[in-house]
Structures are given as structure tokens and as C-alpha cells.
Design an enzyme around this catalytic site. Sequence first.
Site, mmCIF file in Angstrom:
data_model
loop_
_atom_site.group_PDB
_atom_site.id
_atom_site.type_symbol
_atom_site.label_atom_id
_atom_site.label_comp_id
_atom_site.label_asym_id
_atom_site.label_seq_id
_atom_site.Cartn_x
_atom_site.Cartn_y
_atom_site.Cartn_z
ATOM 1 N N ASP A 442 0.830 -1.206 0.000
ATOM 2 C CA ASP A 442 0.000 0.000 0.000
ATOM 3 C C ASP A 442 0.870 1.263 0.000
ATOM 4 O O ASP A 442 2.082 1.209 0.255
ATOM 5 C CB ASP A 442 -0.902 -0.046 1.247
ATOM 6 C CG ASP A 442 -2.218 0.699 1.074
ATOM 7 O OD1 ASP A 442 -2.312 1.531 0.149
ATOM 8 O OD2 ASP A 442 -3.134 0.460 1.876
ATOM 9 N N ASP A 509 -10.860 1.733 -3.386
ATOM 10 C CA ASP A 509 -11.417 1.362 -2.084
ATOM 11 C C ASP A 509 -12.934 1.317 -2.134
ATOM 12 O O ASP A 509 -13.571 0.959 -1.148
ATOM 13 C CB ASP A 509 -10.972 2.357 -1.006
ATOM 14 C CG ASP A 509 -9.604 1.989 -0.454
ATOM 15 O OD1 ASP A 509 -9.131 0.868 -0.738
ATOM 16 O OD2 ASP A 509 -9.015 2.821 0.255
HETATM 17 C C1 DGJ Z 1 -5.875 1.745 1.909
HETATM 18 C C2 DGJ Z 1 -6.229 0.568 1.052
HETATM 19 O O1 DGJ Z 1 -6.694 0.981 -0.186
HETATM 20 C C3 DGJ Z 1 -7.248 -0.273 1.782
HETATM 21 O O2 DGJ Z 1 -7.667 -1.327 0.967
HETATM 22 C C4 DGJ Z 1 -6.662 -0.771 3.070
HETATM 23 O O3 DGJ Z 1 -5.608 -1.661 2.806
HETATM 24 C C5 DGJ Z 1 -6.192 0.400 3.913
HETATM 25 N N1 DGJ Z 1 -5.341 1.291 3.181
HETATM 26 C C6 DGJ Z 1 -5.455 -0.089 5.121
HETATM 27 O O4 DGJ Z 1 -4.944 0.929 5.873
#
Ligand code: DGJ
Length: 706
Positions: A442, A509
Amino acid sequence: MHLHHLRAAGVSVVLECPPDALPAILHWGPDLGPLGAGALEHLAAELRPRSDQTVEVPIRTAIVPEARTGWMGMPGLSGHHDGGGGWSPAFTDVTCEQHGQRVVAAATDPYARLGLTVTVELDPSGLLRARAELRNGHDLPYTLDALNLVFPVHGNAVELLDQAGRWSKERVPQRRPLTVGTHLRENRRGRTGADAATVLFAATAGLGFRRGEAWGVHVGHSGNHRHYAERTAIGRTMLGGGELLLPGEVVLAAGETYRTPWVYATYGRGLDEAAHRFHEHLRARPGHPVRPRPVVLNTWEAVYFDHDLDRLLDLADRAARVGVERFVLDDGWFLGRRHDGAGLGDWYVDPAVWPDGLHPLAERVRKLGMEFGLWVEPEMVNPDSELARAHPEWILKAGDRLPPPARRQQVLDLTNPAAYAYVKERLLAIVGEYDLDFLKWDHNRDLVDPGSAAHGGRPAAHAQTEAVYRLLDELRAAHPRLEIEACSSGGARVDLGILQHTDRVWASDCIDPVERQDILRWTAQLLPPELIGSHIGAERSHTTGRRHELGFRAATAFFGHYGIEWDLTSLTDAELDDLAGWVALHKRHRELLHTGTMVRVDDTPESVRAHGVVAPDASEAVYEIAVLGRPATWPPGPVRLPGLDPETVYRVRPLTPVASRGAAPVWVSGELELPGSALAAAGVAAPPLFPEQSALLHVEAVTATA
Ligand code: DGJ
């Protein structure tokens, strides 16, 4: 003979490589057919720009355009030597070599003592790409401001299409007329960005998925970058791109070099064909995942930071029961990470939450026959972490001023060898200890003021991006089985640079299927579905609050790298069975979905979307017809099913029961048989569904007619 004609998959590129100037593309677009030397010379004479009233010599539109040739648009190379020299390059000494479908030009500016190597290659998919490498042969340092590469577009292009977006709503298409001037998309986020242009197209009027002509450019880079379309007064339209360098970011000492990212150029008769070239290019990579994409369960929207072993064991049991093949523990497992404000950088399993490490969970996951994966965010650090307290100098910043916080975190300076070594050691240790199959990598903030104390305080976005690529490669070399997902606050890292080092992307997300219909449709402009993480979320979307039936959520996610992001511990046995049915269905069709040819349907009835995937031999296909809103007329009307073999007769049947509101179309009974030509030209009736529902259609060859 200074003319090179490259041809592949319906695309021609005519490149002129004179001995006294940088190479220029004279034609990039539809195949010109075989052309002899004489015909090529005639064509080149027609296509070369002519002199205008500002200069008396022919203007050159080189791949790296130079002002000294009379080009008045954006220059390719901008920079200067200390003291002011070398600011208007003149590469007059050029040798050019063709090796198969690759042409390499090595050029020198004898006065400025700069060397430039330009590489152009046409992929078997018809995807064109170019990159340049600059060498400073002077004793004086050379400050590089920009090195852009450009591709010419046919004069019949009249409109532009690229993408915008934001967190949880990535890759929103936007169109505008193509006029004289510059359409410039600059990115200073230090990451690809949720608002990236992604692919910037110039196109003929009324461009659709399967009609019109489109020329698109994409910069394969995960840091600062620019895309632009420029139409000049001499009637030339160029699509350009390159890395965006911050002031003083690249200063080349004597003998040093700078290499641009690959800039990709795709031509298509319609957006689908333009996308197929990217897909084929990616599928031909030696490292492209070939085994079936394992169905994922990701814990994020199921438990967030609430890591409780018993609950996660229960989740793993239920995941296995519904057919999940890869269990991924998301954020929250490392030191002090009880919320999103602490712990980044402290890559040790938190004994307060995991007294026996992650072993009890990892062992259960493996015993259940699933792979085990973990979330990391290696480029970041929370000021509230042991790491930041021990090494405040490892944070990227301008001078002594910390960048404004974002998600209460800062960016770790991976251009600092000690910081890099620390992160690499931690990642290798964690991957090794748990024999991880998968990392979700991430990256949750922009690089604001990315100065490096290790490099005299100079901006380091370029070097940081290179360091990330190197780290990914070193990790994969040490653990060849490891797969890595590129995630960045959802889908803010979707580009062909990161995909040289990773195995899939997290598209967004937002898992709300209404939003995902568009996010997936436009992410697929660059990536084939097997590289796009595509999950089934909870009934009530966590990002929009909308509620949807399982059928719509599961059918929308069906085409990508399938997964689940939902608290399965809250489901009844019957609900788990329904979900297991979807997972089993996906597994039955994933080979087709992940090797076939993507089709997006133009001119669907109001509120209806349709797309599909056709097998490479056109023996079968799966389409989705989704009803997103309430059209003004009812029933919705016919939907064409393009992409099939016109002469083959197909049977059309629903893949899952269709909840028609009113008389169901014949295909719902599974009895419709029609040749591909009729399905493409007339189509099938859209099912009369409630809004925010969809149907999956399976189309299978019955006979091949002579
Ligand atoms: C952002 C990501 O896009 C999410 O899927 C998740 O992993 C969160 N960060 C976790 O902090």
C-alpha cells in the site's frame, strides 16, 4: 535509406532517422500495407512538416522535438549546463540501427557535449513505446528540467479523452474538443494518483469502444509525470509524456545519465482495440501470472484494525468454506498499529495482539488449503513509531520543515541507503518467517515536499520511485513465488511502471457495484481483468452506504481477480452457500475471463451497461448486462453482443437465474440460438431488471457453419 517501416497487428509506424537530426515518427496509425523504398520516400515527402513563415527549413517533429529545427511547441529536452550553456540542444550527429521491430538512435550534440539515445519499439500487439537516455559528456553539471517524448496523431483527430478521479472514484473519463494549444495533465503527487490521466487519447469524432479511431499515450511511471496533447499552428497534433522533474531534482555530473520511463502509444479502431494492445503486451510479459488467479479474502472491510485471533480464525474457516484460495491479513498486525495514526515503519508483529506471532493464523489458513498474504506499506512512517523516533532524518522533507501530515503519516526516504536496508531486511524477515505467498503493498499519501537529507536536501521523487522499483525486484528475486499487489489509497497506483514489478492492482477502495461498473470499465482501458483486484463487499457499501443484493455485487466483480472483502462471520449458512455458488461459478469461467478478449458495448439503452469477454478462439463468451438506473422507456431494449465469430451459431443462456420484472427475453430460457453476426448486429433483449441489478450471459458455440 533513413526510413524505417515497422508493422504489427494492424499498426504501421514510419520512422525517419536522418544522420543530422533526431528520429521523427512520420506515421503512427493504421497499417499502410507493404511499402517499397520508393513508396516510402513518396509517403515521407507527403507527411514531413513543411516550413512555415517563421523558418525557411522544414520543421522537424522529432520524438524528442528540438526548438532549433523550428519546432515551436513544447520542447522534448529542457535543461542547461552550469553557466548557462546547452539550453537549446542540437543533436546533429546521429546513427540509427534497426533490430527487428526496435530502432535505436544514438545522437550527440557536439557543442553541448550531450548524448541522447532514443529507443522506439513496436510490440507484436501493435503497442508502440519509446524511451530516451541522456548522457552529460561535459565537465560542467547539467541540470535537467524535462525530457519528454512525443508521438504524432493523424490530422483527423478532433477530440480528447483522458481520465480524472479521486479517492474511491478513480478513472473517471472526461472528454473535450481538441483545439490549438496544449492540454496538459501534470502530476506532482509522487505517485501515479487517483486523478491520473492514465491514457490520454486524441480521437476522431464520436469515438466509442468499437468505433472511431483513437491514438493514446501512457507514461509507464509511478512517480511525478506528465501527459499532454498539443496542437500547433502548423496543424500538427502530438501526444507527449514523460517524467515530471522537480526543480534541481536531476543534475547530471560529467558522465552521468538519466533515462526516461517508457512512454507507450496505442492506436485503435475504437477504445477496445486500443486497450487490447495494452492487454496483449502485459499478457506477453515473462512474469505475467499464468496460473488461475486465486480467489482472495481480504480482511480490511471485515475487521479493520480489530485483530482478534478467534474472530480471524472463524473468518478463515468461513473463507475456506466458500472456496477462497488466498487469505490476506490487511492493516493492523504490526507494532502499535491499533489505528491508522501509529506504527508504520515498525514492521514487527505486535506481541500485544499476536502473542504467538501470526503463526496460529497462518497455520490455520494453510491447513485450510489457502495461501497466506499480508498488508504492508513499506514507503511510509508514522511520526508515532519507534522508527521515526529513532530516525527522524529518514523522513522526506524540504529543509527542516516537515510536510503537512496526511493520514498522520510521512514518507520514508528510501533513497537513504540505511533506511532502504532497514525496510528491506524487515520485509525479507516477515516474508521469510511466514513464507508469505502475497503482499498487498500500500501507499497512502502524496509525496509533498519530497526532499532527501541524504542527497543534500534535493527533491527525491524520482530516486524514491526508482528505489521502490528496486526494492520490489529484490524482494521478488529472493522469493520468486511471492505475488505483490500495488495498492495506493485504493487505485492511485495504476500504471505500466509499477506493473513491471507487481502482479495486480487494487482498483479502488470503493466496492459499491454501481461505482465499480465504471471503475472496472475504465481501469480496463489499460489493464486486463486478471490484473485488477475485484472484490465482493458487504451488502451495505462501506464507502457509499448504498445497499445491493449479492447477485449484483458478485456479478460486477465477476470478471476481475475475484475476491471477498466482507465479514463472513455475520453470514447465515444459506448466505454462505449463495456466496460459495458465486465463487464456484467464477472458478468455472476464470480461464475464459482471464485469457479472453474484452468487449465493451456502445450505444446500450438508457441506464444499461454491457460488457463481456470472448474466448481467444471465439468458441464462447460471458457478457454482463447491468441496469443501473430507471430509463424513461420500458422495457430497456436490445443490447448488441459484439466480438463473436460472425459465422458461428451460438446458444445464449443465463449464467445465473435472472429476476425479470415482466416478460423475460427468450435467452433467459436458454433456448436462443443465433449466429455471431446477428448477435453483433441486432443483439438480445436487455432483461427487465430493477435498477442496480445485472444478468450474466453465457454464449457458447453450437456449430461452426461452413
Ligand atoms: C488503503 C487501502 O486501499 C485499503 O484497501 C486498506 O488496505 C487500507 N489502506 C489499510 O490501511
